[in-house]
Design an enzyme around this catalytic site. Structure first.
Site, PDB file in Angstrom:
ATOM      1  CB  SER A 171      -0.939  -0.060   1.208  1.00 24.93           C
ATOM      2  OG  SER A 171      -2.002   0.815   1.055  1.00 24.93           O
ATOM      3  CG  ASP A 182      -6.594  -2.782  -4.289  1.00 30.49           C
ATOM      4  OD1 ASP A 182      -7.321  -2.075  -3.561  1.00 30.49           O
ATOM      5  OD2 ASP A 182      -5.373  -2.916  -4.120  1.00 30.49           O
ATOM      6  CG  HIS A 217      -5.460  -2.137  -0.479  1.00 28.72           C
ATOM      7  ND1 HIS A 217      -4.827  -1.794  -1.651  1.00 28.72           N
ATOM      8  CD2 HIS A 217      -4.818  -1.475   0.501  1.00 28.72           C
ATOM      9  CE1 HIS A 217      -3.848  -0.952  -1.389  1.00 28.72           C
ATOM     10  NE2 HIS A 217      -3.808  -0.740  -0.090  1.00 28.72           N
TER      11      HIS A 217
END
Lengths: 275, 394
Positions: free
Chosen positions: A95, A217, A245
């Site tokens: 991320s 995602d 995610h």
């Protein structure tokens, strides 16, 4: 300050192995890697850490002015790499830590051997000719969401609320630490994360890079993953079947296999995508 | 059994036998199940009614699709990881978006069902309508934010007020090296009672004061200002500090507050023989005299608290200062700073002062740093230190 305490550093695996750093994203801590990192302990020297302000890091080291940009988080990574005197580093960033890794690589590229970017996004907010997936308003909504959820999550309450009496086997350590963040720091980190724009940094990455892209995602859509892989010169895009995610939690085997294929290969494998 | 009774029994039997489908579909909460990756596989009628979707429409979607974009971010960064790591989440505040775009604030509880092999099977999610609760929480949140803002303001105000009661910086005095430090008590909104002042009376004639007003807060600040102004006025033409303390005592005794203070006053006069200090203490820790050949002894005439007795007796002690001598004035925030139940104490202060020093600043810094190190963080009381040092002749 002691680096170990500052970042709740945990080092495992082969002491003489190639260093492999796992960096967690916004909202979590190093627990995000609990199903993935152990798979690399046979050959690698595995380094886990919490960003300052997250998990079990020393939150007294958090400074709102300093951490107002991702650069400060990248500098922390650089500090870990240099103070531990790590060379030939494999950096795995999930991320927002994908971009933190990109920024760190720009500071000390000679220290890095490979980058693995899991669900990266160089910019979350749509821009002219660029689809990030979100409008600025959405980010403010997230901040509201953080506020209303932390309302019942005062520091004293968090362990009680997060504790799960039905599943004591999950462990006290986990329930006490996971997602436990000072609400003000969470807000600030959310702001830094989702309002950042690191598109211009991608082209300067010289380290061989793997982009791991999930299906469906909502935070980092496929187009964004492709954008990242297109811009980083020596990069490969691998599309996972995993949805959401956090493939490191939802599909650890697939994630581990994809990372292993890239980092264990002695020769650069696959045809690099991009110019 | 009467007819009435049997009807009653049949009614309760029917309740107990309530159709599980009805229990599910008409539950007073939204109820849905998803695959581990979030796709909706089952949903109850209540949620369909709330959201205005047809069953088939929802069955093609993921749970996150029902959320606002901000809620999706929260879901992906907090909710989903937590659910995976802990197999449950509780009381998550989110907004569900209805088919017509309207939002329903909900509280979400979810369980992740895991099979014997440890593989996740299904997620069961319950949504409670939290419209009114959310409104109330927003009010609470606003109130908290307001309270925090007020607290910040009050703290700033207190610190500003406190700063105005202290000299902005030490004056430059010819042939006398002077340094001071003041640290307000950590983590408090209130103005503490410590203060100091240094001012000139005439050429080669200076006054230094250090004191501690009983109490804290605005009243203490007012009294501090009164003490400072009174002393500045009375020392003109009044050479003995003891007399100035008597005058101050009279003012305080007749002042409307019943507060008092402890105080040390030093009159520094420069003559042909160098500096002479006349020192008088009113209930305050006496200054320490340090320097080559000095034994870190307490100096100054002793007297009672200032502002309590009607006719107290204050005394002066005169000390001729030699080059390298320094007078160390301090408040009890130094000696009474704490490490748990233990006090810093006079002995440790003297130990620190036993080192050789080259300037007034180095003395002040050494004392202050040692006190902070001892208390392991912000001090619980105000700490003030003033040092006047006669430089060695070069």
């Amino acid at each position: 300050m002691d680096l170990q305490q500052r970042h709740h550093l945990r080092i495992s695996g082969r002491p003489d192995g190639q260093p492999m750093i796992f960096a967690h994203g916004f909202g979590c801590d190093q627990n995000m890697w609990r199903h993935v990192a152990p798979a690399f302990e046979d050959d690698f020297r595995v380094v886990l850490f919490d960003h300052v302000g997250a998990g079990n890091s020393d939150s007294s080291a958090y400074d709102f002015d300093r951490y107002a940009s991702l650069k400060a988080y990248a500098d922390d990574v650089v500090r870990i790499v240099t103070e531990l005197d790590l060379h030939d580093v494999v950096f795995v960033g999930h991320s927002v830590s994908a971009m933190i890794g990109v920024l760190a690589e720009r500071v000390v590229p000679e220290r890095f051997a490979k980058l693995v970017l899991v669900g990266p996004s160089p910019r979350y907010i749509d821009d002219e000719g660029y689809v990030g997936g979100f409008a600025e308003q959405d980010i403010h909504e997230l901040l509201d969401s953080l506020d209303s959820n932390y309302l019942g999550w005062s520091a004293a309450m968090a362990p009680a609320i997060m504790g799960n009496p039905d599943r004591p086997a999950l462990g006290q350590e986990l329930t006490e630490s996971f997602c436990r963040t000072d609400p003000d720091i969470a807000r600030a980190f959310a702001r830094v994360t989702f309002l950042s724009d690191n598109r211009a940094d991608l082209a300067a990455v010289s380290t061989p890079t793997l982009v791991l892209q999930c299906s469906n995602d909502v935070i980092a859509p496929v187009e964004v993953g492709r954008y990242v892989a297109d811009r980083i010169p020596d990069s490969t895009l691998v599309q996972l079947d995993a949805t959401g995610h956090c493939p490191n939690l939802s599909a650890p085997e697939e994630t581990t296999a994809a990372i292993a294929a890239f980092v264990r290969a002695t020769e650069p494998e696959g045809a690099p995508v991009g110019p | 059994m009467t007819q009435h009774e049997s009807a009653r029994e049949a009614f309760f039997d029917a309740l107990l036998d309530d159709d599980p489908e009805q229990l599910y579909d008409r539950a007073p909460c939204g109820y849905l199940s998803t695959s581990p990756d979030g796709r909706i596989v089952k949903v109850n009628q209540t949620l369909l009614t709330w959201t205005g979707y047809e069953r088939d429409e929802l069955l093609q979607r993921s749970f996150v699709d029902l959320l606002t974009p901000g809620g999706r971010l929260y879901h992906e960064t907090h909710y989903a990881p937590m659910l995976r790591l802990q197999a449950a989440v509780r009381e998550i505040a989110l907004d569900v978006v209805r088919a017509d775009g309207q939002r329903i604030p909900v509280l979400v509880n979810a369980n992740l069902e895991i099979d014997e092999a440890g593989e996740p099977v299904v997620v069961r999610i319950v949504l409670f309508d939290a419209t009114e609760r959310r409104t109330y929480e927003r009010e609470l949140l606003r109130a908290r934010q307001q309270a925090e803002a007020s607290e910040r303001q009050a703290r700033e105000l207190a610190h500003t007020l406190q700063r105005t009661l202290l000299p902005p910086k030490e004056p430059a005095i010819p042939e006398l090296d002077i340094a001071a430090t003041f640290q307000p008590a950590g983590d408090t909104l209130e103005i503490g009672g410590d203060f100091y002042d240094v001012f000139q009376v005439a050429e080669g004639d200076w006054v230094a004061i250090i004191g501690d007003v009983c109490g804290k807060g605005v009243e203490a600040a007012i009294l501090t200002a009164l003490i400072r102004d009174t002393l500045r006025a009375v020392v003109v033409g009044m050479h003995e500090p003891s007399k100035a303390l008597s005058a101050l005592n009279e003012v305080l005794v007749h002042h409307e507050t019943d507060r008092f203070c402890t105080l040390v006053m030093v009159r520094m006069q420069h003559g042909a023989e160098g500096w002479t200090a006349a020192i008088s203490s009113g209930g305050h820790p006496r200054p320490l005299l340090i320097g080559p050949g000095r034994n870190r002894e307490e100096v100054g005439g002793q007297g009672p608290l200032v502002g309590v007795l009607d006719a107290p007796e204050f005394r002066d002690e005169r000390v001729a200062l030699r080059p390298g001598d320094a007078l160390v004035l301090f408040t009890d925030g130094v000696t009474e700073s704490r490490d748990g139940a233990a006090f810093y104490g006079d002995a440790r202060l003297r130990e620190v002062l036993g080192r050789p020093f080259e300037s007034a600043r180095s003395v002040v810094d050494a004392v202050f740093e040692d006190v902070v190190a001892y208390s392991g963080g912000p001090t619980r009381d105000d700490v003030a230190v003033v040092v006047m040092r006669v430089p060695e002749r070069s």
